[in-house]
Design a protein around this motif. Structure first.
Motif, PDB file in Angstrom:
ATOM      1  N   TYR A 191       0.868  -1.398  -0.074  1.00  0.00           N
ATOM      2  CA  TYR A 191      -0.039   0.019   0.026  1.00  0.00           C
ATOM      3  C   TYR A 191       0.972   1.196   0.131  1.00  0.00           C
ATOM      4  O   TYR A 191       1.257   1.781   1.159  1.00  0.00           O
ATOM      5  CB  TYR A 191      -1.016  -0.082   1.455  1.00  0.00           C
ATOM      6  N   SER A 229       2.318   5.259  -0.493  1.00  0.00           N
ATOM      7  CA  SER A 229       1.777   6.576  -0.491  1.00  0.00           C
ATOM      8  C   SER A 229       2.082   7.082  -1.892  1.00  0.00           C
ATOM      9  O   SER A 229       3.163   6.691  -2.483  1.00  0.00           O
ATOM     10  CB  SER A 229       2.497   7.351   0.662  1.00  0.00           C
ATOM     11  N   PHE A 245       2.500  10.663  -4.318  1.00  0.00           N
ATOM     12  CA  PHE A 245       2.881  12.085  -4.402  1.00  0.00           C
ATOM     13  C   PHE A 245       2.907  12.522  -5.583  1.00  0.00           C
ATOM     14  O   PHE A 245       3.237  12.000  -6.843  1.00  0.00           O
ATOM     15  CB  PHE A 245       4.544  12.234  -3.678  1.00  0.00           C
ATOM     16  N   TYR A 297       5.387  15.803  -7.307  1.00  0.00           N
ATOM     17  CA  TYR A 297       6.442  16.951  -6.928  1.00  0.00           C
ATOM     18  C   TYR A 297       6.398  18.209  -8.227  1.00  0.00           C
ATOM     19  O   TYR A 297       6.012  17.505  -9.192  1.00  0.00           O
ATOM     20  CB  TYR A 297       7.699  16.526  -6.903  1.00  0.00           C
ATOM     21  N   LEU A 329       7.636  19.044  -2.928  1.00  0.00           N
ATOM     22  CA  LEU A 329       6.489  18.562  -2.691  1.00  0.00           C
ATOM     23  C   LEU A 329       5.244  19.304  -3.326  1.00  0.00           C
ATOM     24  O   LEU A 329       4.972  20.538  -2.646  1.00  0.00           O
ATOM     25  CB  LEU A 329       6.151  17.939  -1.231  1.00  0.00           C
ATOM     26  N   PHE A 374       6.291  15.701 -11.492  1.00  0.00           N
ATOM     27  CA  PHE A 374       6.643  14.353 -11.109  1.00  0.00           C
ATOM     28  C   PHE A 374       5.850  13.632 -10.115  1.00  0.00           C
ATOM     29  O   PHE A 374       5.638  14.100  -9.253  1.00  0.00           O
ATOM     30  CB  PHE A 374       8.062  14.295 -10.414  1.00  0.00           C
ATOM     31  N   ARG A 428       5.964   5.995  -2.733  1.00  0.00           N
ATOM     32  CA  ARG A 428       6.927   5.344  -1.812  1.00  0.00           C
ATOM     33  C   ARG A 428       6.208   4.225  -1.015  1.00  0.00           C
ATOM     34  O   ARG A 428       4.993   4.345  -0.567  1.00  0.00           O
ATOM     35  CB  ARG A 428       7.137   6.539  -0.596  1.00  0.00           C
ATOM     36  N   SER A 429       7.006   3.170  -1.141  1.00  0.00           N
ATOM     37  CA  SER A 429       6.407   1.875  -0.494  1.00  0.00           C
ATOM     38  C   SER A 429       7.323   0.901   0.253  1.00  0.00           C
ATOM     39  O   SER A 429       8.635   1.146  -0.073  1.00  0.00           O
ATOM     40  CB  SER A 429       5.741   1.135  -1.368  1.00  0.00           C
ATOM     41  N   GLY A 430       7.084  -0.207   0.737  1.00  0.00           N
ATOM     42  CA  GLY A 430       8.152  -1.115   1.203  1.00  0.00           C
ATOM     43  C   GLY A 430       8.755  -0.762   2.519  1.00  0.00           C
ATOM     44  O   GLY A 430       8.550   0.203   3.133  1.00  0.00           O
ATOM     45  N   GLY A 431       9.147  -2.008   3.157  1.00  0.00           N
ATOM     46  CA  GLY A 431       9.706  -1.776   4.535  1.00  0.00           C
ATOM     47  C   GLY A 431      10.966  -0.744   4.417  1.00  0.00           C
ATOM     48  O   GLY A 431      11.209  -0.080   5.349  1.00  0.00           O
ATOM     49  N   TYR A 432      11.635  -0.794   3.303  1.00  0.00           N
ATOM     50  CA  TYR A 432      12.877   0.346   3.466  1.00  0.00           C
ATOM     51  C   TYR A 432      12.259   1.543   2.795  1.00  0.00           C
ATOM     52  O   TYR A 432      13.095   2.420   2.354  1.00  0.00           O
ATOM     53  CB  TYR A 432      13.984  -0.347   2.558  1.00  0.00           C
ATOM     54  N   GLN A 433      11.061   1.817   2.491  1.00  0.00           N
ATOM     55  CA  GLN A 433      10.429   2.947   1.957  1.00  0.00           C
ATOM     56  C   GLN A 433      11.134   3.656   0.689  1.00  0.00           C
ATOM     57  O   GLN A 433      11.339   4.790   0.680  1.00  0.00           O
ATOM     58  CB  GLN A 433      10.368   3.915   3.069  1.00  0.00           C
ATOM     59  N   LYS A 434      11.385   2.825  -0.161  1.00  0.00           N
ATOM     60  CA  LYS A 434      11.860   3.282  -1.240  1.00  0.00           C
ATOM     61  C   LYS A 434      11.173   4.214  -2.211  1.00  0.00           C
ATOM     62  O   LYS A 434       9.696   4.023  -2.008  1.00  0.00           O
ATOM     63  CB  LYS A 434      12.372   1.907  -2.213  1.00  0.00           C
ATOM     64  N   VAL A 435      11.824   4.984  -2.869  1.00  0.00           N
ATOM     65  CA  VAL A 435      10.916   6.164  -3.613  1.00  0.00           C
ATOM     66  C   VAL A 435      11.166   5.869  -5.029  1.00  0.00           C
ATOM     67  O   VAL A 435      12.064   5.776  -5.447  1.00  0.00           O
ATOM     68  CB  VAL A 435      11.070   7.640  -2.979  1.00  0.00           C
ATOM     69  N   PHE A 455      10.161   7.394  -8.843  1.00  0.00           N
ATOM     70  CA  PHE A 455       9.368   8.425  -9.639  1.00  0.00           C
ATOM     71  C   PHE A 455       9.253   8.375 -11.075  1.00  0.00           C
ATOM     72  O   PHE A 455       9.729   7.240 -11.607  1.00  0.00           O
ATOM     73  CB  PHE A 455      10.465   9.929  -9.728  1.00  0.00           C
TER      74      PHE A 455
END
Lengths: 115, 112
Positions: B30, B32, B34, B36, B46, B89, B93-100, B102
């Protein structure tokens, strides 16, 4: 809050020289990202850190590129030796610990030109 | 892996025209979402965000709704101004390591 600070703003160097780009993240942020932006390839993630530890460096183009984060307030991206195809704008960004909800805060970038 | 697809530009509109920039995504879990904006010579800023399905993010007259069923997050503005000219843009952002991740960016040019 001074925001993310990158230096230098512009860098012009000759092929073969070492280049070091610097970044100071926003105080209290525990994620730091390095991106490269070019017209041809858009915005590319090079590497990112969490609590000063590299999490994913799969975007680093080759061994000529290295990044360090010796403490929570400073990071460097080094290119040695530099090549003309490294010419790009390099951005640093940081974010805080609010999970996936946290946006990135970008610096104004370093425009690198390698001749 | 995660990916973001947004319409390629440039998009040229007359002042006061309606703007839509399409964005779709693929992600595990799930994310988030964004938007930009990047003005010439600056870093990305943002514009708005949405953190769960059916959320609507809004800022400066721009809006985008998190549509899980269509995996989309389209950016809209009812009446654009010359000062809205920039590159936009879409990101997730997702995942346990919160990779972003674009999208490629969409250049918008608004003419008087």
């Amino acid at each position: 809050d001074a925001g993310v600070i990158q230096s230098p703003r512009h860098e012009v160097t000759e092929m073969g020289q070492e280049v070091t780009l610097r970044c100071k993240p926003i105080s209290g942020h525990d994620y730091l990202f390095w991106y490269r932006q070019t017209m041809m390839r858009g915005l590319e993630l090079l590497i990112y850190f969490n609590n000063n530890v590299p999490i994913d460096d799969s975007g680093m183009p080759e061994d000529r590129f290295s990044a360090k984060m010796p403490n929570a307030s400073f990071s460097t991206l080094k290119i040695q030796p530099s090549e003309p195809r490294d010419s790009a704008v390099y951005f640093c960004a940081s974010s805080d610990i609010d999970g996936n909800n946290s946006p990135l805060h970008f610096g104004n970038g370093t425009r690198l030109t390698v001749t | 892996g995660d990916s973001v697809t947004q319409m390629e530009g440039p998009v040229t509109l007359s002042e006061e025209a309606f703007l839509t920039i399409n964005c779709t995504y693929t992600a595990t879990g799930y994310p988030s979402l964004f938007w930009y904006v990047q003005y010439p010579g600056e870093g990305l800023q943002l514009l708005l965000k949405a953190t769960k399905a059916d959320d609507k993010g809004s800022n400066k007259g721009f809006e985008a709704t998190y549509r899980k069923e269509t995996t989309s997050f389209h950016l809209e503005k009812g009446s654009v101004q010359v000062s809205d000219s920039a590159v936009y843009f879409c990101a997730l952002r997702s995942g346990g390591y919160q990779k972003v991740t674009f999208g490629i960016g969409t250049k918008l040019q608004v003419i008087p």
